[in-house]
Design a protein around this motif. Structure first.
Motif, PDB file in Angstrom:
ATOM      1  N   LEU A  23     -24.190  45.245  21.250  1.00 38.11           N
ATOM      2  CA  LEU A  23     -24.506  43.822  21.085  1.00 38.11           C
ATOM      3  C   LEU A  23     -23.259  42.954  21.228  1.00 38.11           C
ATOM      4  O   LEU A  23     -23.329  41.829  21.730  1.00 38.11           O
ATOM      5  CB  LEU A  23     -25.166  43.587  19.728  1.00 38.11           C
ATOM      6  N   LEU A  24     -22.111  43.480  20.800  1.00 34.67           N
ATOM      7  CA  LEU A  24     -20.861  42.746  20.955  1.00 34.67           C
ATOM      8  C   LEU A  24     -20.523  42.569  22.433  1.00 34.67           C
ATOM      9  O   LEU A  24     -20.104  41.490  22.860  1.00 34.67           O
ATOM     10  CB  LEU A  24     -19.722  43.475  20.244  1.00 34.67           C
ATOM     11  N   TYR A  25     -20.727  43.631  23.227  1.00 33.03           N
ATOM     12  CA  TYR A  25     -20.469  43.564  24.662  1.00 33.03           C
ATOM     13  C   TYR A  25     -21.453  42.646  25.371  1.00 33.03           C
ATOM     14  O   TYR A  25     -21.199  42.214  26.496  1.00 33.03           O
ATOM     15  CB  TYR A  25     -20.546  44.966  25.281  1.00 33.03           C
ATOM     16  N   TRP A  26     -22.566  42.353  24.722  1.00 29.85           N
ATOM     17  CA  TRP A  26     -23.516  41.379  25.268  1.00 29.85           C
ATOM     18  C   TRP A  26     -23.209  39.973  24.762  1.00 29.85           C
ATOM     19  O   TRP A  26     -23.218  39.013  25.542  1.00 29.85           O
ATOM     20  CB  TRP A  26     -24.951  41.754  24.868  1.00 29.85           C
ATOM     21  N   PHE A  27     -22.929  39.850  23.468  1.00 33.66           N
ATOM     22  CA  PHE A  27     -22.790  38.529  22.852  1.00 33.66           C
ATOM     23  C   PHE A  27     -21.561  37.768  23.349  1.00 33.66           C
ATOM     24  O   PHE A  27     -21.663  36.579  23.701  1.00 33.66           O
ATOM     25  CB  PHE A  27     -22.730  38.683  21.330  1.00 33.66           C
ATOM     26  N   LEU A  28     -20.407  38.432  23.382  1.00 37.47           N
ATOM     27  CA  LEU A  28     -19.179  37.735  23.784  1.00 37.47           C
ATOM     28  C   LEU A  28     -19.267  37.171  25.199  1.00 37.47           C
ATOM     29  O   LEU A  28     -18.968  35.982  25.415  1.00 37.47           O
ATOM     30  CB  LEU A  28     -17.975  38.673  23.640  1.00 37.47           C
TER      31      LEU A  28
END
Length: 232
Positions: A23-28
């Motif tokens: 999710l971090l690799y998507w959100f940022l």
């Protein structure tokens, strides 16, 4: 010989543990691309800066016309050399940083064209009405242009965001460990035994995340439509 349920029960906790990283690799990239995409969109719809228009047009065409995996490799292998050439050492950067940078560049260009389509579909009468009631250009952008553009572009933005969430699965190709990276590592450790069940488990998790994201966008769209109906 392990049963399918035994295989799934062994890998599922590890896959779930890597959801936050995924999710971090998507959100940022999503947050950064919304900002940079808006800047690229402004450069494309503005007629006052022709050189900037053509530069942005070439950049957008490149990132929209080349495979994302190629862009990831270019950033991963090329960016450290470029930064080293100007006197900085980034050898301690993790693979995830390069993935975020590459994904942000790619998504920004698609976001720019999505926002541009929403802007061009605006009712010019609303823009002129905002100016006529005393809004400054900044106020008109905040209260009229930006909300209307996002409303028109929201469906395409939803599709982009779902694609980005799914595309986090290629981060493992440069060593960034997320859901697919963990699944691939488990397959290697098990010498390929049960790989279909491991991949299937990862696929189900991706499907659930994408479904939740789609539902969130659909709720946002309904909320915007309901708010507009009330305001009218």
């Amino acid at each position: 010989m392990e049963s399918p349920m035994q295989i799934v029960s062994k890998v599922l906790p590890g896959i779930i543990a890597h959801i936050p990283q995924t999710l971090l690799y998507w959100f940022l990239p999503s947050v950064l691309a919304l900002f940079f995409g808006a800047l690229l969109c402004w450069a494309r719809v503005s007629n006052r800066h022709r050189p900037l228009y053509w530069i942005c047009t070439v950049v957008i065409s490149f990132f929209r016309g080349t495979p994302g995996i190629v862009q990831i490799y270019i950033v991963f292998f090329g960016l450290p050399k470029l930064i080293w050439a100007i006197g900085y050492d980034v050898s301690d950067w993790t693979a995830g940083v390069y993935f975020v940078i590459a994904t942000t560049l790619n998504l920004s260009c698609f976001m720019a064209e999505t926002l541009r389509g929403g802007y061009l579909a605006l009712d010019r009468g609303q823009v002129e009405a905002g100016l006529s009631i005393g809004f400054s250009r900044v106020q008109n952008f905040v209260h009229v242009i930006a909300p209307q553009t996002l409303k028109v572009a929201l469906l395409n933005i939803k599709n982009l965001e779902i694609d980005v969430l799914k595309d986090t699965s290629v981060a493992y190709t440069i060593g960034a460990v997320e859901i697919m990276g963990y699944a691939n590592r488990m397959i290697s450790l098990r010498s390929g035994l049960g790989q279909l069940w491991i991949l299937g488990t990862a696929a189900v998790i991706y499907f659930i995340m994408c479904t939740v994201l789609e539902v969130a966008f659909n709720l946002a769209t309904r909320r915007i439509s309901r708010f507009e109906g009330v305001s009218r």
